[in-house]
Design an enzyme around this catalytic site. Structure first.
Site, PDB file in Angstrom:
ATOM      1  N   HIS A  55       0.841  -1.182   0.027  1.00 58.22           N
ATOM      2  CA  HIS A  55      -0.128  -0.029   0.073  1.00 58.22           C
ATOM      3  C   HIS A  55       1.060   1.218   0.058  1.00 58.22           C
ATOM      4  CE1 HIS A  55      -3.701  -2.136   1.684  1.00 58.22           C
ATOM      5  NE2 HIS A  55      -3.367  -2.844   0.382  1.00 58.22           N
ATOM      6  N   GLU A  57       1.479   3.796   2.072  1.00 60.49           N
ATOM      7  CA  GLU A  57       2.141   3.880   3.370  1.00 60.49           C
ATOM      8  C   GLU A  57       3.429   3.028   3.390  1.00 60.49           C
ATOM      9  OE1 GLU A  57      -2.106   4.636   4.223  1.00 60.49           O
ATOM     10  OE2 GLU A  57      -0.839   3.243   3.105  1.00 60.49           O
ATOM     11  N   CYS A  92      -1.724  -0.817   7.434  1.00 64.25           N
ATOM     12  CA  CYS A  92      -0.763   0.113   7.310  1.00 64.25           C
ATOM     13  C   CYS A  92      -0.598   1.199   8.643  1.00 64.25           C
ATOM     14  CB  CYS A  92      -1.041   1.223   6.243  1.00 64.25           C
ATOM     15  SG  CYS A  92      -1.196   0.286   4.616  1.00 64.25           S
ATOM     16  N   TRP A 182     -14.669   8.214 -37.952  1.00 63.95           N
ATOM     17  CA  TRP A 182     -14.578   8.879 -36.427  1.00 63.95           C
ATOM     18  C   TRP A 182     -15.201   9.998 -36.380  1.00 63.95           C
ATOM     19  CZ3 TRP A 182     -13.043   5.050 -33.156  1.00 63.95           C
ATOM     20  CH2 TRP A 182     -12.327   4.147 -33.551  1.00 63.95           C
ATOM     21  N   ARG A 196     -10.782   4.629 -19.770  1.00 66.24           N
ATOM     22  CA  ARG A 196     -10.942   3.102 -19.771  1.00 66.24           C
ATOM     23  C   ARG A 196      -9.743   2.464 -18.734  1.00 66.24           C
ATOM     24  NH1 ARG A 196     -10.917   1.034 -26.206  1.00 66.24           N
ATOM     25  NH2 ARG A 196     -13.047   2.117 -26.822  1.00 66.24           N
ATOM     26  N   GLU A 303     -19.772   1.559 -22.249  1.00 67.74           N
ATOM     27  CA  GLU A 303     -19.512   2.329 -23.749  1.00 67.74           C
ATOM     28  C   GLU A 303     -20.303   1.462 -24.559  1.00 67.74           C
ATOM     29  OE1 GLU A 303     -15.410   3.409 -26.105  1.00 67.74           O
ATOM     30  OE2 GLU A 303     -15.426   2.966 -23.867  1.00 67.74           O
ATOM     31  N   GLY A 305     -24.201   1.031 -26.893  1.00 58.49           N
ATOM     32  CA  GLY A 305     -25.196   1.793 -27.979  1.00 58.49           C
ATOM     33  C   GLY A 305     -26.278   2.658 -27.310  1.00 58.49           C
TER      34      GLY A 305
END
Length: 369
Positions: A55, A57, A92, A182, A196, A303, A305
């Site tokens: 982690h 720390e 931690c 595009w 993403r 993502e 239609g």
């Protein structure tokens, strides 16, 4: 003691470190830590690594010890409350106590029931002064934004859903025949890949897969791992040679009953298949999100239609919109969402703009739903 501007400066650095672990820590939160002294000396810093590894720390402590600098009387600035439980790694908070720190400044308390103030309590019981920002402090809010998905999963029992769309200025995502590559430019597409990368999973529907044969992986930006790709495919029509099945990365197909034989074929290809999903057209998206949360998924990048995106929207399950607008008018074409018409404007679900940024010739709009 009062939180100083120097404290805030180090918390900003801790948040920067946490953001650097996007796409790495799932299902754990993204955390950054800075170790040093109020006179300006910084001894170490670190960010949470992949699940099962160190982690933030511990990474900061390792860096400090490698330089030979002592930490007795030092301060830790942490973007999220240090954990207090044994998971794949030790707590931690115990590591900070053993290091001899005098103070810990925390941007945000951790609502995880396994922590939920226990880390702060154990630090205080060990004689370490602990200061936590107010929940409405701008840095506390920034710390929440870094871990929207983790906090959503812990507090609401479902992942944070971010719907991504690319559209023309008149709100069309494609021409009537489906042409869409595009609409937006290269900068916007690369930015979409960065989002993403941040997600636990990219979710789409079988209609998008059959129409566009997308990969839905992260290619335009460097990444330590690929997000899980999820396909909602009630009748299991997924072609065995679909691009979305290609390595690297894992794939989960959510199918309906009656698809066991084809499901077994996909499993032999290394695909995870849930063949006990709802029947076609009757998907309970809320229950699906709860199940994905139980699987440890924090952020879902939707993502898809207009039909599936519209279904999530109509169910009130979209938390954030990530909309890329191109400076072009397409006229007739496919909309961002489809669904039943509202009987009146007063019933429209209104959100709040979070950010507007220009990327090349396009705009990126972030909207809290």
């Amino acid at each position: 003691m009062p939180i100083s501007e120097f404290d805030r400066q180090q918390l900003r650095r801790a948040l920067e470190l946490a953001r650097g672990s996007f796409g790495l820590t799932e299902p754990n939160p993204r955390v950054g830590c800075v170790l040093g002294f109020s006179d300006g000396r910084i001894c170490g810093e670190g960010a949470t690594q992949a699940a099962g590894s160190h982690h933030a720390e511990v990474m900061a402590l390792k860096q400090a010890r490698a330089t030979g600098l002592g930490l007795t009387g030092a301060t830790a600035w942490v973007s999220l409350e240090p954990c207090a439980h044994f998971g794949r790694t030790p707590p931690c908070c115990d590591a900070l106590v053993e290091a001899g720190l005098a103070r810990c400044v925390v941007a945000l308390a951790d609502p995880n029931p396994l922590v939920a103030g226990q880390g702060l309590r154990r630090l205080r019981e060990a004689g370490i002064a602990v200061d936590v920002l107010a929940p409405d402090d701008e840095l506390a809010l920034a710390a929440r934004e870094v871990n929207l998905g983790f906090l959503s999963r812990v507090e609401r029992g479902r992942p944070w859903v971010r719907a991504k769309v690319a559209a023309s200025a008149d709100g069309r995502t494609a021409l009537p025949d489906g042409q869409s590559q595009w609409i937006t430019g290269e900068a916007a597409r690369a930015d979409g890949h960065a989002w993403r990368r941040r997600a636990s999973a990219v979710l789409t529907g079988i209609g998008t897969v059959l129409a566009d044969n997308p990969r839905l992986d992260v290619r335009a930006v460097p990444t330590a791992h690929q997000p899980l790709r999820i396909i909602l495919d009630p009748r299991l029509r997924l072609p065995l040679d679909a691009a979305i099945l290609a390595a690297p990365g894992s794939v989960l197909v959510v199918a309906g009953p009656g698809s066991e034989a084809r499901a077994d074929t996909l499993r032999r290809q290394g695909v995870e298949v849930w063949d006990d999903g709802p029947e076609a057209g009757r998907a309970d998206l809320g229950k699906l999100l709860q199940r994905l949360a139980q699987r440890g998924l924090n952020e879902i990048h939707l993502e898809a239609g207009a039909t599936l995106t519209g279904a999530f929207h109509a169910a009130g399950l979209v938390d954030e919109w990530l909309v890329y607008l191109a400076p072009v008018m397409l006229g007739p074409g496919r909309p961002i969402v489809e669904g039943a018409a509202l009987p009146g404007l007063e019933l429209a679900r209104r959100g709040r703009w979070a950010e507007v940024q220009q990327l090349g010739d396009d705009l990126r709009l972030r909207l809290w739903a």
